[in-house]
Design a protein around this motif. Structure first.
Motif: not given
Length: 195
Positions: A43-52, A144-153
Motif C-alpha cells: 500500500p505504500d511502495h512498489l519495487i520493480r526489477v529493471l534488469h536481473r 555474491k553468488e546471486l544475480p545483480m539487480e538494477l532496481l527502481a522503487a
C-alpha cells in the motif's frame, strides 16, 4: 542475457528500462502486499526489477562479475542522467546508515527502504512532480553468488523523512570502502564480500 558474440555480459539498456520506470511512477500502489519475479509492493511502495543479471554460482573469474557490474553501472548512470534532467538532482540515500545490518535495525524502517537495504547500501532518489511520491534507483546484489539487480522503487514521501543522505549526487560519491556491507550485500560500486 545477450549472445556471446555481442561482447556484452548483460542486455540491460536504458532504452529497455525507461518504459518500465515511466510505468512504475504512475502505477497505483496495490491494496495488499505482493511479490513476484518482477518485484514487489504494498500500500505504500512498489519495487520493480529493471534488469536481473546471470547468477554467479559458477563464476570463478572475478572479471565476469566486474564486467556485469560495469555494464549495469553504466546503464544506471544513464538512467540517473535522464531522471536528473526530468526531476533535478537526486538525493543519494544512505540505506546502510538508515537500516543497519540486522533485523532489529530494519524493524521500524519503512518500505521500500527496508527491502532495498537488504541488497544495496545506497540509492538515488527524486521527489516526483506533484510531491505525492518519489522514485529511487539502485544497483544491488543480495549475496555474491546471486544475480545483480538494477532496481527502481517508488514510495511515499514520509519514507524519506529523516533518512541520511549525501545531498545531490557528486562525482566519486561511492567508493569500494563504503559499498560493501554485511553478508555480501553491496552498493553501486565495489565487488561483493568474498569475491
Amino acid at each position: 542475457m545477450s549472445s556471446k558474440n555481442s561482447g556484452s555480459a548483460t542486455d540491460a539498456t536504458p532504452e529497455a528500462c525507461l518504459p518500465l520506470i515511466d510505468g512504475l511512477v504512475v502505477r497505483p500502489f496495490p491494496e495488499t502486499e505482493f511479490q513476484d519475479d518482477t518485484g514487489d509492493g504494498g500500500p505504500d511502495h512498489l519495487i520493480r526489477v529493471l534488469h536481473r543479471s546471470r547468477d554467479f554460482w559458477d563464476a570463478e573469474d572475478p572479471q565476469v562479475w566486474e564486467q556485469v557490474d560495469a555494464e549495469l553501472s553504466a546503464c544506471l548512470d544513464t538512467l540517473i542522467a535522464v531522471c536528473t534532467a526530468r526531476w533535478g538532482d537526486p538525493l543519494v540515500v544512505d540505506l546502510w546508515a538508515e537500516c543497519g545490518d540486522g533485523d532489529d535495525a530494519r524493524r521500524d524502517v519503512p518500505e521500500p527502504l527496508c527491502t532495498l537495504s537488504q541488497v544495496t547500501t545506497s540509492m538515488y532518489a527524486w521527489r516526483l512532480s506533484g510531491g505525492d511520491r518519489w522514485l529511487g534507483l539502485a544497483l544491488g546484489q543480495a549475496d555474491k553468488e546471486l544475480p545483480m539487480e538494477l532496481l527502481a522503487a517508488v514510495g511515499l514521501p514520509a519514507a524519506l523523512d529523516g533518512v541520511p543522505h549525501g545531498g545531490p549526487r557528486t562525482p566519486g560519491c561511492c567508493s569500494a570502502e563504503d559499498a560493501t556491507g554485511a553478508s555480501g550485500t553491496r552498493g553501486r560500486t565495489g565487488a561483493p564480500t568474498g569475491l
